[in-house]
Design a protein around this motif. Structure first.
Motif, PDB file in Angstrom:
ATOM      1  N   GLN A  65      28.441   7.964  27.585  1.00  0.00           N
ATOM      2  CA  GLN A  65      28.050   9.173  28.315  1.00  0.00           C
ATOM      3  C   GLN A  65      26.595   9.534  28.039  1.00  0.00           C
ATOM      4  OE1 GLN A  65      30.143  12.754  27.192  1.00  0.00           O
ATOM      5  NE2 GLN A  65      29.684  13.777  29.138  1.00  0.00           N
ATOM      6  N   ILE A  66      25.871   9.890  29.092  1.00  0.00           N
ATOM      7  CA  ILE A  66      24.510  10.401  28.940  1.00  0.00           C
ATOM      8  C   ILE A  66      24.629  11.889  28.620  1.00  0.00           C
ATOM      9  CG2 ILE A  66      22.265  10.746  30.041  1.00  0.00           C
ATOM     10  CD1 ILE A  66      23.011   8.500  31.984  1.00  0.00           C
ATOM     11  N   CYS A  67      24.198  12.281  27.441  1.00  0.00           N
ATOM     12  CA  CYS A  67      24.360  13.680  27.048  1.00  0.00           C
ATOM     13  C   CYS A  67      23.295  14.088  26.027  1.00  0.00           C
ATOM     14  CB  CYS A  67      25.756  13.920  26.455  1.00  0.00           C
ATOM     15  SG  CYS A  67      26.103  12.953  24.982  1.00  0.00           S
ATOM     16  N   ASN A  68      23.150  15.396  25.848  1.00  0.00           N
ATOM     17  CA  ASN A  68      22.245  15.978  24.851  1.00  0.00           C
ATOM     18  C   ASN A  68      20.786  15.537  25.011  1.00  0.00           C
ATOM     19  OD1 ASN A  68      24.266  17.484  23.474  1.00  0.00           O
ATOM     20  ND2 ASN A  68      24.885  15.655  22.330  1.00  0.00           N
ATOM     21  N   LEU A  69      20.377  15.370  26.265  1.00  0.00           N
ATOM     22  CA  LEU A  69      18.968  15.032  26.525  1.00  0.00           C
ATOM     23  C   LEU A  69      18.259  16.162  27.267  1.00  0.00           C
ATOM     24  CD1 LEU A  69      19.229  11.270  27.620  1.00  0.00           C
ATOM     25  CD2 LEU A  69      18.569  12.188  25.373  1.00  0.00           C
ATOM     26  N   GLY A  70      18.908  17.289  27.393  1.00  0.00           N
ATOM     27  CA  GLY A  70      18.312  18.408  28.111  1.00  0.00           C
ATOM     28  C   GLY A  70      17.031  18.925  27.490  1.00  0.00           C
ATOM     29  N   PHE A  71      16.842  18.701  26.207  1.00  0.00           N
ATOM     30  CA  PHE A  71      15.642  19.167  25.492  1.00  0.00           C
ATOM     31  C   PHE A  71      14.417  18.339  25.849  1.00  0.00           C
ATOM     32  CE2 PHE A  71      17.015  15.549  23.098  1.00  0.00           C
ATOM     33  CZ  PHE A  71      15.839  14.960  22.640  1.00  0.00           C
ATOM     34  N   ALA A  72      14.622  17.100  26.309  1.00  0.00           N
ATOM     35  CA  ALA A  72      13.536  16.118  26.431  1.00  0.00           C
ATOM     36  C   ALA A  72      12.769  16.276  27.741  1.00  0.00           C
ATOM     37  CB  ALA A  72      14.106  14.713  26.304  1.00  0.00           C
ATOM     38  N   SER A  73      12.141  17.418  27.934  1.00  0.00           N
ATOM     39  CA  SER A  73      11.419  17.684  29.184  1.00  0.00           C
ATOM     40  C   SER A  73      10.161  16.830  29.331  1.00  0.00           C
ATOM     41  CB  SER A  73      11.041  19.166  29.263  1.00  0.00           C
ATOM     42  OG  SER A  73      10.267  19.544  28.142  1.00  0.00           O
ATOM     43  N   ILE A  88      26.245   8.806  36.052  1.00  0.00           N
ATOM     44  CA  ILE A  88      24.864   9.259  35.860  1.00  0.00           C
ATOM     45  C   ILE A  88      24.875  10.784  35.897  1.00  0.00           C
ATOM     46  CG2 ILE A  88      22.503   9.162  36.717  1.00  0.00           C
ATOM     47  CD1 ILE A  88      23.212   6.584  38.135  1.00  0.00           C
ATOM     48  N   GLU A  89      24.576  11.394  34.757  1.00  0.00           N
ATOM     49  CA  GLU A  89      24.688  12.851  34.656  1.00  0.00           C
ATOM     50  C   GLU A  89      23.715  13.391  33.624  1.00  0.00           C
ATOM     51  OE1 GLU A  89      28.637  13.749  33.293  1.00  0.00           O
ATOM     52  OE2 GLU A  89      28.613  12.123  31.818  1.00  0.00           O
ATOM     53  N   ASN A 105      25.758  -1.474  33.221  1.00  0.00           N
ATOM     54  CA  ASN A 105      26.759  -0.504  32.782  1.00  0.00           C
ATOM     55  C   ASN A 105      27.995  -0.633  33.672  1.00  0.00           C
ATOM     56  OD1 ASN A 105      25.760   1.417  30.517  1.00  0.00           O
ATOM     57  ND2 ASN A 105      23.960   1.146  31.822  1.00  0.00           N
ATOM     58  N   ILE A 106      28.780   0.421  33.810  1.00  0.00           N
ATOM     59  CA  ILE A 106      29.966   0.386  34.679  1.00  0.00           C
ATOM     60  C   ILE A 106      29.897   1.537  35.688  1.00  0.00           C
ATOM     61  CG2 ILE A 106      31.488  -0.857  33.096  1.00  0.00           C
ATOM     62  CD1 ILE A 106      32.584   1.800  32.123  1.00  0.00           C
ATOM     63  N   ILE A 107      28.707   1.771  36.196  1.00  0.00           N
ATOM     64  CA  ILE A 107      28.468   2.864  37.145  1.00  0.00           C
ATOM     65  C   ILE A 107      28.950   2.460  38.534  1.00  0.00           C
ATOM     66  CG2 ILE A 107      26.666   4.237  38.268  1.00  0.00           C
ATOM     67  CD1 ILE A 107      25.021   3.827  35.652  1.00  0.00           C
ATOM     68  N   THR A 108      29.715   3.328  39.181  1.00  0.00           N
ATOM     69  CA  THR A 108      30.189   3.063  40.539  1.00  0.00           C
ATOM     70  C   THR A 108      29.468   3.901  41.583  1.00  0.00           C
ATOM     71  OG1 THR A 108      31.964   4.688  40.266  1.00  0.00           O
ATOM     72  CG2 THR A 108      32.489   2.386  39.756  1.00  0.00           C
ATOM     73  N   VAL A 109      28.908   5.053  41.147  1.00  0.00           N
ATOM     74  CA  VAL A 109      28.226   5.953  42.078  1.00  0.00           C
ATOM     75  C   VAL A 109      26.864   6.331  41.505  1.00  0.00           C
ATOM     76  CG1 VAL A 109      28.296   8.161  43.292  1.00  0.00           C
ATOM     77  CG2 VAL A 109      30.418   6.911  42.871  1.00  0.00           C
ATOM     78  N   VAL A 110      25.811   6.102  42.282  1.00  0.00           N
ATOM     79  CA  VAL A 110      24.470   6.534  41.876  1.00  0.00           C
ATOM     80  C   VAL A 110      24.309   7.976  42.329  1.00  0.00           C
ATOM     81  CG1 VAL A 110      21.995   6.172  42.116  1.00  0.00           C
ATOM     82  CG2 VAL A 110      23.538   4.210  42.018  1.00  0.00           C
ATOM     83  N   LYS A 134      32.603  -1.431  44.618  1.00  0.00           N
ATOM     84  CA  LYS A 134      31.235  -1.511  45.132  1.00  0.00           C
ATOM     85  C   LYS A 134      30.421  -0.327  44.628  1.00  0.00           C
ATOM     86  CE  LYS A 134      32.563  -3.812  49.440  1.00  0.00           C
ATOM     87  NZ  LYS A 134      32.522  -3.738  50.920  1.00  0.00           N
ATOM     88  N   LEU A 135      29.155  -0.581  44.378  1.00  0.00           N
ATOM     89  CA  LEU A 135      28.241   0.481  43.968  1.00  0.00           C
ATOM     90  C   LEU A 135      27.819   1.265  45.201  1.00  0.00           C
ATOM     91  CD1 LEU A 135      26.541   1.685  41.604  1.00  0.00           C
ATOM     92  CD2 LEU A 135      24.697   0.175  42.347  1.00  0.00           C
ATOM     93  N   ILE A 136      28.013   2.583  45.187  1.00  0.00           N
ATOM     94  CA  ILE A 136      27.599   3.419  46.299  1.00  0.00           C
ATOM     95  C   ILE A 136      26.652   4.499  45.796  1.00  0.00           C
ATOM     96  CG2 ILE A 136      29.707   2.997  47.605  1.00  0.00           C
ATOM     97  CD1 ILE A 136      30.742   5.687  46.716  1.00  0.00           C
ATOM     98  N   PHE A 137      25.966   5.137  46.723  1.00  0.00           N
ATOM     99  CA  PHE A 137      24.968   6.131  46.370  1.00  0.00           C
ATOM    100  C   PHE A 137      25.427   7.532  46.759  1.00  0.00           C
ATOM    101  CE2 PHE A 137      22.635   2.361  45.920  1.00  0.00           C
ATOM    102  CZ  PHE A 137      21.515   2.632  45.155  1.00  0.00           C
ATOM    103  N   ASP A 138      25.329   8.445  45.801  1.00  0.00           N
ATOM    104  CA  ASP A 138      25.587   9.866  46.021  1.00  0.00           C
ATOM    105  C   ASP A 138      27.087  10.150  46.090  1.00  0.00           C
ATOM    106  OD1 ASP A 138      25.828  12.329  48.150  1.00  0.00           O
ATOM    107  OD2 ASP A 138      24.128  12.534  46.810  1.00  0.00           O
ATOM    108  N   PRO A 139      27.516  11.270  45.550  1.00  0.00           N
ATOM    109  CA  PRO A 139      28.942  11.584  45.588  1.00  0.00           C
ATOM    110  C   PRO A 139      29.492  11.746  46.996  1.00  0.00           C
ATOM    111  CG  PRO A 139      27.660  13.470  44.827  1.00  0.00           C
ATOM    112  CD  PRO A 139      26.743  12.296  44.849  1.00  0.00           C
ATOM    113  N   ARG A 140      28.638  11.943  47.972  1.00  0.00           N
ATOM    114  CA  ARG A 140      29.096  12.054  49.350  1.00  0.00           C
ATOM    115  C   ARG A 140      29.121  10.689  50.023  1.00  0.00           C
ATOM    116  NH1 ARG A 140      26.146  16.242  47.968  1.00  0.00           N
ATOM    117  NH2 ARG A 140      24.199  15.209  48.504  1.00  0.00           N
TER     118      ARG A 140
END
Length: 287
Positions: A65-73, A88-89, A105-110, A134-140
């Motif tokens: 999980q991508i997490c705890n990077l909110g500080f890294a502006s 991707i979050e 990685n194992i990402i299915t949605v960009v 299949k890899l798709i783009f955007d939750p929509r």
């Protein structure tokens, strides 16, 4: 579980060299580059003390999980390829991020890239997906080429894009259309983009759009000139009331409805002037 923590950073060889002259807090505050690749890391802890971090290497780990990077502006480069990331979050605050590596990685949605206005390179190649996925783009479900064009054209700083081995690569004119949409893209799927070729494609698209606009204009003009009519039969009738005794009727030919001509008698108007009105009512009938 191995977690990337401030304590783990303090054990690194880089800090060991610097600890003689400064405290851990001072070291973390000045830290701009952090490399913990291939360290079996599974999670990222609170690293908010590293607020000046610009480059973070976390590839070849087991992060899920991508997490705890909110500080890294100030982060500009993030290397997280070859992990176990499925989503991707939590990247919306990384406004300076220009290079993002998420291949292998194992990402299915960009998704989750809407706020990354400075993004220049996006690497999502070689996702380890189950057979048939299949890899798709955007939750929509942005999976069609035309929708990809719309998405990528909004990333004004995008210079390098790698979509190798993704289903979209076999779409008709895939490369041509993305090069046209991404005005400053320099490299697509590992192949450099020739500026002369780009200009040719831009001119080709402009010419195609202009032709389509012209054709659409002709269609509209034709519709106005020749409005659609309903084909139905109407019995003989006189659209204008008049004195039949003063009418002359032209006989119809081949069974077609005749046309009635009428010339009114000369009349005087209210001022005594003479005038002559001519009416040509059309009488319709069944063929």
């Amino acid at each position: 579980m191995v977690r990337l923590t401030v304590h783990l950073i303090s054990k690194s060889s880089n800090y060991s060299k610097a600890c003689r002259s400064e405290s851990l807090q001072q070291y973390l505050k000045k830290l701009t580059h952090l490399n913990f690749s291939n360290k079996s890391i599974e999670d990222i802890d609170d690293l908010s003390m590293c607020r000046n971090l610009t480059v973070l290497y976390l590839y070849d780990n087991q992060i899920s999980q991508i997490c705890n990077l909110g500080f890294a502006s100030n982060l500009t480069h993030l290397y997280m390829q070859n992990n176990n990331i499925s989503c991707i979050e939590n990247l919306s605050s990384l406004h300076k991020l220009s290079k993002l590596f998420l291949g292998g990685n194992i990402i299915t949605v960009v998704e989750g890239l809407d706020e990354l206005k400075s993004l220049k390179e996006l690497h999502v190649e070689g996702q380890k997906l189950p057979r048939g996925e299949k890899l798709i783009f955007d939750p929509r479900s942005i999976s069609r080429l035309s929708e990809l064009e719309t998405v990528f054209s909004q990333w004004s700083q995008l210079r390098l894009l790698d979509l190798n081995n993704n289903p979209v690569c076999v779409k008709p004119k895939y490369r041509d259309r993305l090069i046209t949409a991404c005005k400053i893209l320099e490299d697509l799927d590992g192949k450099q983009i020739n500026e002369l070729s780009r200009q040719f494609l831009i001119n080709w698209k402009a010419s195609k759009d202009a032709k389509k606009k012209l054709d659409d204009g002709k269609d509209i003009k034709e519709q106005i000139s020749n409005p659609l009519t309903t084909d139905f039969h109407v019995g003989p009738q006189q659209p204008f009331a008049h004195d039949r005794s003063s009418s002359r009727t032209k006989p119809s030919e081949y069974g077609k409805p005749g046309v009635t001509f009428r010339t009114d008698q000369v009349q005087g108007d209210s001022r005594g002037r003479r005038s002559r009105g001519i009416y040509i009512p059309v009488r319709t009938g069944r063929l």
